[in-house]
Design an enzyme around this catalytic site. Structure first.
Site, PDB file in Angstrom:
ATOM      1  N   ASN A 197     -12.353  -1.086  -0.820  1.00  0.00           N
ATOM      2  CA  ASN A 197     -11.185  -1.959   0.153  1.00  0.00           C
ATOM      3  C   ASN A 197     -11.917  -1.588   1.743  1.00  0.00           C
ATOM      4  O   ASN A 197     -12.834  -0.801   1.535  1.00  0.00           O
ATOM      5  CB  ASN A 197      -9.894  -1.624   0.562  1.00  0.00           C
ATOM      6  N   GLU A 198     -12.625  -2.192   2.668  1.00  0.00           N
ATOM      7  CA  GLU A 198     -13.270  -2.108   3.329  1.00  0.00           C
ATOM      8  C   GLU A 198     -14.235  -1.143   3.452  1.00  0.00           C
ATOM      9  O   GLU A 198     -14.450  -0.357   4.159  1.00  0.00           O
ATOM     10  CB  GLU A 198     -12.344  -1.921   4.663  1.00  0.00           C
TER      11      GLU A 198
ATOM     12  N   GLN B 165       2.112  -5.539   5.825  1.00  0.00           N
ATOM     13  CA  GLN B 165       2.352  -5.903   4.193  1.00  0.00           C
ATOM     14  C   GLN B 165       3.434  -6.309   3.807  1.00  0.00           C
ATOM     15  O   GLN B 165       4.684  -5.930   4.461  1.00  0.00           O
ATOM     16  CB  GLN B 165       1.764  -4.013   3.769  1.00  0.00           C
TER      17      GLN B 165
ATOM     18  N   GLU C 288       0.830  -1.256   0.402  1.00  0.00           N
ATOM     19  CA  GLU C 288      -0.293  -0.492   0.158  1.00  0.00           C
ATOM     20  C   GLU C 288       0.694   1.341   0.307  1.00  0.00           C
ATOM     21  O   GLU C 288       1.861   1.104   0.306  1.00  0.00           O
ATOM     22  CB  GLU C 288      -1.156   0.000   1.267  1.00  0.00           C
TER      23      GLU C 288
ATOM     24  N   TYR D  29      -6.693  -9.182  11.615  1.00  0.00           N
ATOM     25  CA  TYR D  29      -5.247  -9.190  11.991  1.00  0.00           C
ATOM     26  C   TYR D  29      -4.997  -9.467  13.410  1.00  0.00           C
ATOM     27  O   TYR D  29      -6.473  -9.590  13.734  1.00  0.00           O
ATOM     28  CB  TYR D  29      -5.468  -7.487  12.140  1.00  0.00           C
TER      29      TYR D  29
ATOM     30  N   GLU E  86      -6.383  -8.979   3.440  1.00  0.00           N
ATOM     31  CA  GLU E  86      -5.339  -8.889   4.193  1.00  0.00           C
ATOM     32  C   GLU E  86      -5.351  -9.343   5.883  1.00  0.00           C
ATOM     33  O   GLU E  86      -6.143  -9.970   5.873  1.00  0.00           O
ATOM     34  CB  GLU E  86      -5.901  -7.168   4.874  1.00  0.00           C
TER      35      GLU E  86
HETATM   36  O1  AHR Z   1      -3.269  -2.808   6.230  1.00  0.00           O
HETATM   37  C1  AHR Z   1      -3.033  -1.676   6.884  1.00  0.00           C
HETATM   38  C2  AHR Z   1      -4.675  -1.123   6.658  1.00  0.00           C
HETATM   39  O2  AHR Z   1      -5.557  -2.035   7.869  1.00  0.00           O
HETATM   40  C3  AHR Z   1      -5.566  -0.932   5.320  1.00  0.00           C
HETATM   41  O3  AHR Z   1      -4.953   0.179   4.750  1.00  0.00           O
HETATM   42  C4  AHR Z   1      -6.653  -1.756   4.907  1.00  0.00           C
HETATM   43  O4  AHR Z   1      -7.667  -1.940   4.586  1.00  0.00           O
HETATM   44  C5  AHR Z   1      -6.447  -2.136   6.935  1.00  0.00           C
HETATM   45  O5  AHR Z   1      -7.703  -1.961   7.998  1.00  0.00           O
END
Ligand code: AHR
Length: 519
Positions: A199-200, A373, A52, A267, A324
């Protein structure tokens, strides 16, 4: 000399040593692995990555100043490219993340000196000079020999803007956008297949409800056209973690015929608290245990989202795209809070290996995934400092696991011993297996327990003659690679797997990742 003649003090020391070395606590696990039951292919795109416009991922990570004294193609640093080619990176997702829904692609094409600048409001409020845009990203993918995966702007963009981006990239004839691409030095279409529609969209991508987004998705997806030779794999913005309603609504309102994939973001936050996530390098066993518990939650998420998808799509046409994932800790002290720079320890490697085992074991539905990332951000594979570069423990996992890419998934059965801390427990062991096109069997084993070794026994029905392996481990879970000690944690040869008749016997050390090859 009988043990009776050994002074008591030494006897105690010996017993402490034996206990501490894990010898007394060794457990035996029976593994059943029927390679003739090999099923679907493990899509290589499960091993994808994400880059990103965030912190030092694109700028400094992939794209450096002209003045930097380092091998480059244009301004793309080639040491990073070579490292990623070695692990056979299958796809790279770009330009975000949250950045994608504020990105206007036409600002990033044409002569660089004339490109408008913008503020990266999501990530540190820094000025984005747009020097790395569409053509530069496609050049990077061609150097990496990987598929580009572009996330389009739904949040602040328009249907027309996205439609024109697809035309710019993929149309081979005479058209305004194809001509613009030719004018920018690329006569042939780029043939970008993987296409994210936002995205999201439940959060930074527009704070939409699933009902509203599902309608928006249909508008955007309709006009993102399939140009000859490049049918799009349209990927809808999917659920945040356990938001099962989002998945249900998308499957019901959009359906299997209108999307190729539906995404999922999750995450691993060590403490489970987004305000104080926990350090990347300083944690005790309790925090390690919590982290691994949170990491293993991916198994439940993938299972439950898949079950909802099965209701509407029993043929499993729609891919679950975990675009992600990874560990998200507090930033490295002293770095820009908006840049999400974190170190990477043996703990991160165990997370990567465990998560990839989960994806392999669900590869009938999970067909794309992207670790967040690639360089200098979150669970990075590579860290850079000026013209120096290092490979993180996570990198070595992707190196070890590349043998699973496009191999046939083999189901395995076993009962994992518990790893307990206090009154809580998680499975200590996770495994996945595959058979490659030449008939070699690969088994990846992860022992999460930091103090107990495990003995694995498997009776294999297949014909095999030899077993070799590699291991990734280190003395401490907190061990990291630094620019002073760049190969402190790395994979090495593993010699504790042997063949006894048709039985495979493996002595799996505590806190380790082992990948075996049986031929
Ligand atoms: O990876 C960091 C961020 O996490 C991304 O920009 C977003 O899609 C997610 O919330």
């Amino acid at each position: 000399m009988s043990y009776k003649t050994i002074p008591k003090f030494f006897l105690i020391i010996i017993l402490i040593f034996i206990f501490d070395s894990g010898v007394m606590s060794q457990q035996i696990v029976q593994l059943s692995i029927n390679s003739n039951a090999a099923k679907n292919i493990i899509d290589r795109n499960i091993y994808g990555h994400f880059s990103e416009h965030l912190g030092r991922c694109i700028y400094d990570g992939f794209w450096v100043n002209d003045s930097m004294n380092i091998p480059k193609k244009d301004r793309i640093r080639l040491d990073v490219v070579e490292a990623l080619k070695k692990i056979k990176i299958p796809n790279l997702r770009w330009p975000g993340g949250c950045f994608a829904d504020e990105y206007h692609w036409r600002d990033g094409i044409g002569p660089r000196s004339q490109r408008p600048k913008m503020v990266n409001t999501n990530w540190g409020g820094v000025t984005e000079d747009n020097s790395f845009g569409t053509n530069e990203f496609l050049e990077l993918c061609s150097l990496l020999n990987c598929e580009p995966y572009i996330a389009g702007n739904v949040g602040s963009g328009t249907v027309e803007e996205m439609a024109k981006w697809v035309e710019y990239l993929n149309f081979d004839g005479e058209s305004p956008m194809a001509n613009l691409r030719k004018q920018n030095g690329h006569p042939q279409p780029y043939k970008v297949k993987y296409w994210g529609v936002g995205n999201e969209s439940w959060g930074c991508g527009g704070n939409m409800t699933p009902e509203f987004y599902s309608d928006q998705y249909k508008r955007y997806a309709t006009y993102a056209r399939n140009y000859p030779g490049t049918p799009l794999k349209r990927i809808a913005s999917g659920a945040n973690s356990a938001d099962y309603k989002w998945t249900e609504t998308m499957m019901k309102n959009v359906g299997a015929s209108r999307m190729w994939g539906l995404s999922l973001h999750y995450y691993t936050v060590p403490t489970g608290n987004w305000r104080k996530k926990g350090s990347a390098t300083a944690f005790d066993e309790k925090e390690y245990f919590n982290t691994m518990k949170n990491c293993l939650y991916m198994e439940e998420l993938v299972t439950k989202h898949s079950a909802i998808m099965d209701k509407y799509d029993s043929a499993k046409r729609v891919a679950l795209v975990v675009d992600e994932w990874g560990i998200w800790t507090d930033i490295e002290p002293g770095t820009n809070p908006g840049f999400l720079y974190q170190q990477n320890s043996l703990r991160d490697a165990l997370i990567a290996a465990t998560t990839l085992n989960i994806f392999n074991n669900h590869s009938d539905r999970v067909r794309v995934a992207n670790l967040a990332q690639t360089v200098n951000v979150l669970q990075a594979l590579i860290l850079t400092q000026g013209n120096k570069m290092l490979l993180t423990p996570t990198y070595y996992v992707f190196d070890l696991y590349k043998i699973h890419q496009d191999a046939k998934f083999i189901p395995v059965q076993f009962e994992s011993p518990d790893y307990s801390v206090g009154d809580q427990k998680i499975p200590a062991l996770n495994i996945s297996a595959s058979k490659d096109s030449l008939g070699a069997i690969h088994i990846s084993l992860v022992n999460l327990d930091p103090s107990k070794n495990l003995t694995i026994k498997a009776a294999l029905d297949d014909n095999w003659k030899t077993v070799t392996g590699q291991i990734l481990t280190s003395k401490n879970l907190t061990d990291i690679n630094t620019f002073d000690k760049p190969v402190n944690v790395k994979s090495t040869m593993f010699n504790k797997a042997k063949k006894e008749g048709n039985n495979l016997i493996v002595e799996l050390p505590a806190q380790s990742v082992v990948v075996l090859e049986l031929k």
